[in-house]
Design an enzyme around this catalytic site. Sequence first.
Site, short mmCIF file in Angstrom:
data_model
loop_
_atom_site.label_atom_id
_atom_site.label_comp_id
_atom_site.label_asym_id
_atom_site.label_seq_id
_atom_site.Cartn_x
_atom_site.Cartn_y
_atom_site.Cartn_z
N ASP A 28 35.08 103.37 47.80
CA ASP A 28 35.16 104.82 48.21
C ASP A 28 33.99 104.00 48.90
OD1 ASP A 28 36.06 107.52 47.24
OD2 ASP A 28 34.11 107.88 46.46
N ASP A 87 37.26 98.88 36.94
CA ASP A 87 35.99 99.36 37.77
C ASP A 87 36.25 97.61 38.82
OD1 ASP A 87 35.06 101.14 36.50
OD2 ASP A 87 33.97 100.40 36.23
N ASP A 89 34.93 95.12 38.91
CA ASP A 89 34.41 93.75 37.96
C ASP A 89 34.85 93.59 37.37
OD1 ASP A 89 33.42 95.88 37.26
OD2 ASP A 89 31.99 94.53 35.96
N ASP A 181 33.77 109.55 32.31
CA ASP A 181 35.42 108.73 31.23
C ASP A 181 35.00 109.53 30.11
OD1 ASP A 181 32.82 108.03 31.03
OD2 ASP A 181 33.60 105.50 31.39
#
Length: 427
Positions: A28, A87, A89, A181
Site C-alpha cells: 500500500d 506484517d 516486518d 484484526d
Amino acid sequence: MQVYRVSIGAACGLWWPADKLVIQVLDDSTDAGIRSLVEAECRRWAGKGVHIRYENRSNRSGYKAGALREGLKKQYVKECEFVAVLDADFQPNGDFLRHTVPVLQADPAVALVQARWRFVNADECILTRMQEMSLDYHFSVEQEVGSACHGFFSFNGTAGVWRVHALADAGGWKGRTTVEDMDLAVRASMRGWRFVYAGDVQVRSQLPSSFKAYRYQQHRWSCGPANLMRKMFWEIVANRQVSAWKKLHVLYAFFLVRKVVAHLVTFLLYCVVIPAYVLVGGQDVWLPQYVPMYVSAVLTLLNAACTPRSCHLLVFWIPFENVMSMHRSKATIIGLLEASRANEWVVTEKLGGSTTSTPAAATTTMAKKKKKKKSSSSFLAPEIVMGLFLLYCTLYDMVFGHDHLYAYLLMHSAAAFVIGFGYVGSQ
C-alpha cells in the site's frame, strides 16, 4: 523499506508444496521508489520458481483492512482454504505452516491459529526492552489463558493463519476502525468460531525503536479498541449465536476493563489522585499507603514475571507506563467519542535490525530523512506540563508532606521530562 527483503524472503522460504502455496505481497506504499524496490524483489523470487504475486492499489481506502479485502478478491486466491497474515516486518521460520495449518485441519470449528511474536531488536534500547515486557505478558497470560480456557482472545493482526471460510462467514475485513484484526476476531467469535494460540510457534518481528513511532502505535492500539466497542456494543448485545456469559466477557472483561478502564484508572490514580492527595491531604483526606505502593507493586511484579531478564528495569518501566497512560487515555477518549483522530492511521516505522538488509541507495535516502527528522523534532508539551506539576508536588511533599511520597513523585516527574524532551528510544 528497511525490512521488505528479509520478510519477503522468509515468506518465500516457507516449507509447503509449491503447487498449494501462493505468496501475495500487498503493498500500500505511496512512494514510487519503495514500490519499485518491492516489486523488483517479488520478480526476483518469481524468477526462482516461487508462486508470488505483487499487488498495489490505486488508493489506500480502508488501509490494511482494505488491502487484505482486495487481496482476497483476486481470482488466483479463490481455491485457497487458509490464509496466513504476516506484517511487513515479520519473518516466519520455514516450518511455520507445518505447525499451524494442521491445527485448523484437525478441528473444523477453529477459525484462527495465532502464533507468538519474537522480537529480534528487543535489546536495541530501553524502550524496546520495556515493550518486550508488556507484550510478553500479553502473550504469556492473556493469549495463553484465553486459548486454554476456550475463551475469547483477539487476533494480533499478524503471525496468524485464518480459515478462509470462517473469515468470510464473519463478514470479511472491515476498515471501519484502525483495529481491523480485533474487529474481525470479535465478529468471528460472535459467530461461534474458536481460536487457538500456538505459543510454541514463534515468528520473528521488530519493535518500534523510535518514540515517535511508538506513540503513533500506542494511539492506534488505544483508540481503535475503544472506537470498536462503541460501534459493536449493540451488535454484541443483540447477538443470539453465543451465550450471555461470552457476550458479557467480551464487553466487560475484554473491552471495558482492559481496553478502556485500565488506561483511565492508571492515569487518574497515578498522575492525578496521588499528586492531588499530596497537595490537599490531611485529617479529612487519607490515602492508604498500600493503594499507591503495595497493590501496584504486586501487579507490576506479576506482569514482569513473564520477562525475568528485564526485572531490573522495573524502576524505569513503572513510571514510564504511568506517564504513557495520559497519552493512552486521551486516545481512548478520542475513540469513545469518535473524535477527529479516531481513524488516524500512521504506519509504524521500523528502523531495521541485524536481520534486515537494505540496498545502498535506500540506506542513503534513509540517512537523509533521519537527519531531516532529527532537526525538526519537537517537544511534547503535555508531558512537560505533567513533569512540572509532578515536580511541584514533589517539592511540596518534601516540605509539608507526611507520607513521604516525594521519591515516587520525583521518579514520575523525571519520566515525564524524559518523554517530553524526547530522550526515549533510538536517537
